[in-house]
Write a protein that holds these residues in place. Structure first.
Motif, PDB file in Angstrom:
ATOM      1  N   ASN A 179      13.596   8.269   5.012  1.00 41.24           N
ATOM      2  CA  ASN A 179      13.193   7.743   3.533  1.00 41.24           C
ATOM      3  C   ASN A 179      14.253   6.395   3.605  1.00 41.24           C
ATOM      4  O   ASN A 179      14.732   6.205   2.528  1.00 41.24           O
ATOM      5  CB  ASN A 179      13.904   8.831   2.564  1.00 41.24           C
ATOM      6  N   CYS A 237       6.811   3.034  10.796  1.00 38.38           N
ATOM      7  CA  CYS A 237       6.453   1.873   9.835  1.00 38.38           C
ATOM      8  C   CYS A 237       5.716   0.834  10.594  1.00 38.38           C
ATOM      9  O   CYS A 237       4.571   0.389   9.962  1.00 38.38           O
ATOM     10  CB  CYS A 237       7.328   1.730   9.119  1.00 38.38           C
ATOM     11  N   CYS A 290       0.876  -1.146   0.106  1.00 37.43           N
ATOM     12  CA  CYS A 290      -0.068  -0.049   0.200  1.00 37.43           C
ATOM     13  C   CYS A 290       0.807   1.421   0.045  1.00 37.43           C
ATOM     14  O   CYS A 290       0.333   2.320  -0.396  1.00 37.43           O
ATOM     15  CB  CYS A 290      -0.810   0.001   1.334  1.00 37.43           C
ATOM     16  N   GLY A 291       2.291   1.071   0.661  1.00 33.83           N
ATOM     17  CA  GLY A 291       3.116   2.493   0.445  1.00 33.83           C
ATOM     18  C   GLY A 291       2.916   3.235   1.731  1.00 33.83           C
ATOM     19  O   GLY A 291       3.544   4.086   1.900  1.00 33.83           O
ATOM     20  N   THR A 292       2.027   2.903   2.606  1.00 37.87           N
ATOM     21  CA  THR A 292       1.722   3.794   3.882  1.00 37.87           C
ATOM     22  C   THR A 292       3.091   4.005   4.599  1.00 37.87           C
ATOM     23  O   THR A 292       3.306   4.926   5.138  1.00 37.87           O
ATOM     24  CB  THR A 292       0.609   3.195   4.618  1.00 37.87           C
ATOM     25  N   CYS A 293       3.684   2.826   4.803  1.00 38.43           N
ATOM     26  CA  CYS A 293       5.065   2.869   5.634  1.00 38.43           C
ATOM     27  C   CYS A 293       5.868   3.908   4.859  1.00 38.43           C
ATOM     28  O   CYS A 293       6.809   4.346   5.743  1.00 38.43           O
ATOM     29  CB  CYS A 293       5.676   1.409   5.767  1.00 38.43           C
ATOM     30  N   VAL A 294       5.960   3.973   3.704  1.00 36.32           N
ATOM     31  CA  VAL A 294       7.123   4.814   2.793  1.00 36.32           C
ATOM     32  C   VAL A 294       6.810   6.164   3.131  1.00 36.32           C
ATOM     33  O   VAL A 294       7.529   7.104   3.687  1.00 36.32           O
ATOM     34  CB  VAL A 294       7.013   4.587   1.495  1.00 36.32           C
ATOM     35  N   GLY A 295       5.524   6.519   3.403  1.00 39.55           N
ATOM     36  CA  GLY A 295       4.994   7.933   3.528  1.00 39.55           C
ATOM     37  C   GLY A 295       5.267   8.561   4.946  1.00 39.55           C
ATOM     38  O   GLY A 295       5.614   9.781   5.282  1.00 39.55           O
ATOM     39  N   VAL A 296       5.365   7.443   6.029  1.00 43.70           N
ATOM     40  CA  VAL A 296       5.656   7.969   7.435  1.00 43.70           C
ATOM     41  C   VAL A 296       7.257   7.757   7.731  1.00 43.70           C
ATOM     42  O   VAL A 296       7.529   8.045   8.945  1.00 43.70           O
ATOM     43  CB  VAL A 296       4.741   7.188   8.449  1.00 43.70           C
ATOM     44  N   CYS A 297       7.969   7.255   6.913  1.00 40.43           N
ATOM     45  CA  CYS A 297       9.378   7.088   7.440  1.00 40.43           C
ATOM     46  C   CYS A 297      10.159   8.460   7.293  1.00 40.43           C
ATOM     47  O   CYS A 297       9.962   8.939   6.120  1.00 40.43           O
ATOM     48  CB  CYS A 297      10.122   6.014   6.543  1.00 40.43           C
TER      49      CYS A 297
END
Ligand code: SF4
Ligand code: SF4
Length: 64
Positions: free
Chosen positions: A24, A46, A14-21
């Motif tokens: 990066n 994440c 889903c990519g959610t974890c990428v957005g909260v890291c």
């Protein structure tokens, strides 16, 4: 300090974890996710946000 454990079979990309890291440190490809160990500060954002529990905090002490 240990980077989160990633379970590919539970990930829906889903990519959610990428957005909260904040570092990066997460790279998402079509069929896998890579946590860049050199960048990860083990903040666990994440792990907390992942809706499918595909990321899990890893406790080194259990492996001793
Ligand atoms: S938030 Fe969880 S399910 Fe979504 S891409 Fe990241 S690890 Fe996969
Ligand atoms: S633990 Fe924090 S720094 Fe490490 S990959 Fe997850 S969100 Fe990024």
């Amino acid at each position: 300090m240990t980077i989160p454990y990633y379970r590919q079979s539970q990930c829906d990309f889903c990519g959610t974890c990428v957005g909260v890291c904040p570092e990066n440190a997460i790279e998402l490809a079509e069929t896998t996710l890579v946590i860049l160990e050199d960048l990860c500060t083990a903040c666990m954002n994440c792990v907390i946000i992942c809706p499918t529990a595909a990321l899990e905090e890893r406790d080194d002490r259990k492996e001793l």
